[in-house]
Design an enzyme around this catalytic site. Sequence first.
Site, short mmCIF file in Angstrom:
data_model
loop_
_atom_site.label_atom_id
_atom_site.label_comp_id
_atom_site.label_asym_id
_atom_site.label_seq_id
_atom_site.Cartn_x
_atom_site.Cartn_y
_atom_site.Cartn_z
N LEU A 1 0.81 -1.22 0.00
CA LEU A 1 0.00 0.00 0.00
C LEU A 1 0.84 1.27 0.00
CD1 LEU A 1 -2.76 -1.05 2.55
CD2 LEU A 1 -3.17 -0.38 0.17
N SER B 1 -5.92 2.69 9.13
CA SER B 1 -6.46 1.74 10.10
C SER B 1 -6.92 0.48 9.37
CB SER B 1 -7.62 2.40 10.87
OG SER B 1 -8.11 1.56 11.88
N ASN C 1 1.28 4.81 7.42
CA ASN C 1 0.82 3.60 6.75
C ASN C 1 1.50 2.34 7.26
OD1 ASN C 1 -0.05 1.84 4.30
ND2 ASN C 1 2.19 1.86 4.15
N ASP D 1 13.17 3.28 11.49
CA ASP D 1 12.62 2.15 12.23
C ASP D 1 11.60 2.72 13.21
OD1 ASP D 1 11.99 -0.04 13.73
OD2 ASP D 1 14.02 -0.39 14.51
#
Length: 368
Positions: free
Chosen positions: A78, A208, A158, A125
């Site tokens: 995505l 979400s 994301n 990270d």
Amino acid sequence: MEVVKVVTEAIQFICTVQFWRMAVLWTLSLIFSVFNLFSHKISKSKGYSRSSPQDIKSNAATLGRLPICVITGATSGLGAAAAHALSKEGFYVVLVGRSSELLSKVMSDIKSQNNDASLKAFQLDLSSLKSIIKFKSSIQQWLMDSNIHPSIQLLINNAGILATSCRITSEGYDQMMAINYVGAFCLTKVLLPLLENSPVPSRVVNVSSFTHWNVWKMQSDRKTVSGTRFMKSRCYPYAQIYEYSKLCLLLFSYELHRQVGQAEKSHHLSVVAVDPGAVKTNIMREVPSCISQMAYMVLDLLGLLQSPESGARSIVDGALAPPEISGVYFCGGNGCCLKSSVLSHNAKLAEDLWATSCYLFHELQLAS
């Protein structure tokens, strides 16, 4: 021997409560979301239209450069699809991920399809506040060295993982909660000054999931939010933790929206949440391959599985919705917005989660 080992692992995986939670409850919540989308279309409710290319060009003229979009988890799936789509919409896309090699590959892929794309990549990270703070310093230094306005216009949280075994971060948190929620909260907190400093409307988009519907009761104490409560479980409740992390993102979105509405300096900052639906990405890489492939095949036969490009439409809808749109839940593309769960709209729970998240953020700052 290798075949026996694979079969044994698959059988052991199937014989767990968490597997059946995913197989049954996640499928039901996905079907429920699809039904809501279908009802939305039947009622002919109009979705929110996207900003026009002229609006983005106008913002670029005001800024003196392209509006900057930061996307986490941009190394595949995505995130990569959204990066490609938004680069075509006129954004200077900053791709963020853990692997420099994968970031370079995604940049090359985007460039091969859109030679005019403006791209920059940074390693990050999200399970480490030190890495988040380093990223903020790096992007500020890049903005200064490039002699462009010290602001960003779009942050898309994301990044997410589905970890089937317990792993602890260097800061003592459950890795899944750290990456899926705590890291997104901390990144938003440290980048908030750059978002608020934007001379044109800016936005936070939190990705979400329909799985949040499966959380019916939740605590917002330190142990739950950091994930340390789950480390003592005999069987790691990975499905529940994933659901919690996605509900936390929704509660965070709505609470930040409420606070932004009360703050004069943030009057042009908006916050939205999005649900991409069921998307074929590598998020199930820790699930035995025969099971994940079977799951994708069944979802595909039911017409519920999307490609990353299709799933990213809701992310792009959220990113390009008019500036006055805030505090909503985009789902299914075409600017469609749905109601998330009742629990996700619990204002008291959202306030408590915000307070706990801020406490953890300051605790991590001191430790760093």
